[in-house]
Design a protein around this motif. Sequence first.
Motif, mmCIF file in Angstrom:
data_model
loop_
_atom_site.group_PDB
_atom_site.id
_atom_site.type_symbol
_atom_site.label_atom_id
_atom_site.label_comp_id
_atom_site.label_asym_id
_atom_site.label_seq_id
_atom_site.Cartn_x
_atom_site.Cartn_y
_atom_site.Cartn_z
ATOM 1 N N LEU A 117 -126.378 -32.173 -0.240
ATOM 2 C CA LEU A 117 -126.679 -31.052 0.656
ATOM 3 C C LEU A 117 -125.876 -31.154 1.947
ATOM 4 N N ALA A 118 -125.790 -32.366 2.486
ATOM 5 C CA ALA A 118 -125.000 -32.563 3.704
ATOM 6 C C ALA A 118 -123.537 -32.236 3.429
ATOM 7 N N GLY A 119 -123.022 -32.684 2.292
ATOM 8 C CA GLY A 119 -121.639 -32.397 1.922
ATOM 9 C C GLY A 119 -121.407 -30.918 1.674
ATOM 10 N N LEU A 120 -122.403 -30.245 1.131
ATOM 11 C CA LEU A 120 -122.295 -28.822 0.848
ATOM 12 C C LEU A 120 -122.041 -28.026 2.122
ATOM 13 N N SER A 121 -122.625 -28.452 3.204
ATOM 14 C CA SER A 121 -122.451 -27.698 4.449
ATOM 15 C C SER A 121 -121.019 -27.784 4.971
ATOM 16 N N PHE A 122 -120.215 -28.744 4.492
ATOM 17 C CA PHE A 122 -118.807 -28.811 4.886
ATOM 18 C C PHE A 122 -118.011 -27.644 4.308
ATOM 19 N N VAL A 123 -118.415 -27.139 3.153
ATOM 20 C CA VAL A 123 -117.634 -26.099 2.490
ATOM 21 C C VAL A 123 -118.206 -24.696 2.683
ATOM 22 N N LEU A 124 -119.398 -24.602 3.232
ATOM 23 C CA LEU A 124 -120.003 -23.290 3.453
ATOM 24 C C LEU A 124 -119.687 -22.777 4.856
ATOM 25 N N ASN A 125 -119.494 -21.499 4.966
ATOM 26 C CA ASN A 125 -119.310 -20.882 6.263
ATOM 27 C C ASN A 125 -120.665 -20.901 6.967
ATOM 28 N N HIS A 126 -120.762 -21.611 8.086
ATOM 29 C CA HIS A 126 -122.049 -21.781 8.755
ATOM 30 C C HIS A 126 -122.575 -20.495 9.384
ATOM 31 N N GLN A 127 -121.753 -19.471 9.487
ATOM 32 C CA GLN A 127 -122.217 -18.220 10.076
ATOM 33 C C GLN A 127 -122.977 -17.350 9.072
ATOM 34 N N LEU A 128 -122.861 -17.667 7.803
ATOM 35 C CA LEU A 128 -123.542 -16.885 6.779
ATOM 36 C C LEU A 128 -124.801 -17.610 6.338
ATOM 37 N N LYS A 129 -125.939 -16.967 6.476
ATOM 38 C CA LYS A 129 -127.194 -17.512 5.967
ATOM 39 C C LYS A 129 -127.241 -17.202 4.480
ATOM 40 N N ARG A 130 -127.593 -18.165 3.660
ATOM 41 C CA ARG A 130 -127.622 -17.892 2.229
ATOM 42 C C ARG A 130 -128.610 -18.793 1.520
ATOM 43 N N SER A 131 -128.991 -18.342 0.366
ATOM 44 C CA SER A 131 -129.782 -19.149 -0.555
ATOM 45 C C SER A 131 -128.914 -19.401 -1.767
ATOM 46 N N ILE A 132 -128.967 -20.593 -2.264
ATOM 47 C CA ILE A 132 -128.204 -20.941 -3.457
ATOM 48 C C ILE A 132 -129.204 -21.327 -4.535
ATOM 49 N N LEU A 133 -129.231 -20.554 -5.587
ATOM 50 C CA LEU A 133 -130.129 -20.845 -6.697
ATOM 51 C C LEU A 133 -129.424 -21.766 -7.675
ATOM 52 N N VAL A 134 -130.130 -22.730 -8.197
ATOM 53 C CA VAL A 134 -129.597 -23.639 -9.206
ATOM 54 C C VAL A 134 -130.412 -23.443 -10.462
ATOM 55 N N GLU A 135 -129.733 -23.207 -11.557
ATOM 56 C CA GLU A 135 -130.422 -22.977 -12.831
ATOM 57 C C GLU A 135 -129.993 -24.039 -13.830
ATOM 58 N N TYR A 136 -130.942 -24.560 -14.576
ATOM 59 C CA TYR A 136 -130.672 -25.538 -15.634
ATOM 60 C C TYR A 136 -130.848 -24.863 -16.968
ATOM 61 N N LEU A 137 -129.844 -24.981 -17.821
ATOM 62 C CA LEU A 137 -129.902 -24.362 -19.134
ATOM 63 C C LEU A 137 -129.946 -25.435 -20.208
ATOM 64 N N ASP A 138 -130.746 -25.211 -21.231
ATOM 65 C CA ASP A 138 -130.791 -26.098 -22.387
ATOM 66 C C ASP A 138 -129.781 -25.581 -23.405
ATOM 67 N N ALA A 139 -129.250 -26.488 -24.197
ATOM 68 C CA ALA A 139 -128.309 -26.097 -25.254
ATOM 69 C C ALA A 139 -129.039 -25.292 -26.322
ATOM 70 N N LEU A 140 -128.329 -24.392 -26.960
ATOM 71 C CA LEU A 140 -128.926 -23.640 -28.056
ATOM 72 C C LEU A 140 -129.200 -24.588 -29.211
ATOM 73 N N SER A 141 -130.324 -24.397 -29.851
ATOM 74 C CA SER A 141 -130.610 -25.283 -30.989
ATOM 75 C C SER A 141 -130.276 -24.664 -32.294
#
Length: 153
Positions: free
Chosen positions: A129-153
């Motif tokens: 998370l700390a590293g992520l803030s190095f690449v994000l523009n700090h002037q833009l407020k944002r939410s980042i959703l993370v999704e986990y997908l299972d492989a098709l069976s």
Amino acid sequence: MSASPDEDFWHLQVNDASNYKGSRAGLALVTPDSSNLKKAITLSFKTSNNEAEYEALLVGLQMEKDLVMKKLAIHSDSQLITSQTIREYMRKHLKMAQYLEKVRKQLEAFQTYTFTQVLWVDNAHTDALAGLSFVLNHQLKRSILVEYLDALS
């Protein structure tokens, strides 16, 4: 059925990132029901790693206070900050003494708290998370959703 001893504790994990690009921090707040709140923090001023970690801790403590938590378990991979907070190390530098005083003042709002040093590997998500803030523009407020997908069976 007996309750877990830390069942009603909120958990706060903090981490820092400070380099030639600037100072950043990350924190994760985990509720008693395992919900997660995460925050990437960009500091607009130059800090050492320990100062950036203290900044993350102060932001996290303020979040906890605003949410009216009473029991808090704090986790940090910084030996210095952990040891200063639990009074194993004395603070030597004025800046560290000022941070420590602010932290102790905020901790007074909690009924009980623990402070534990964790291995870096156990705190890697807050480092990310700390590293992520190095690449994000700090002037833009944002939410980042993370999704986990299972492989098709």
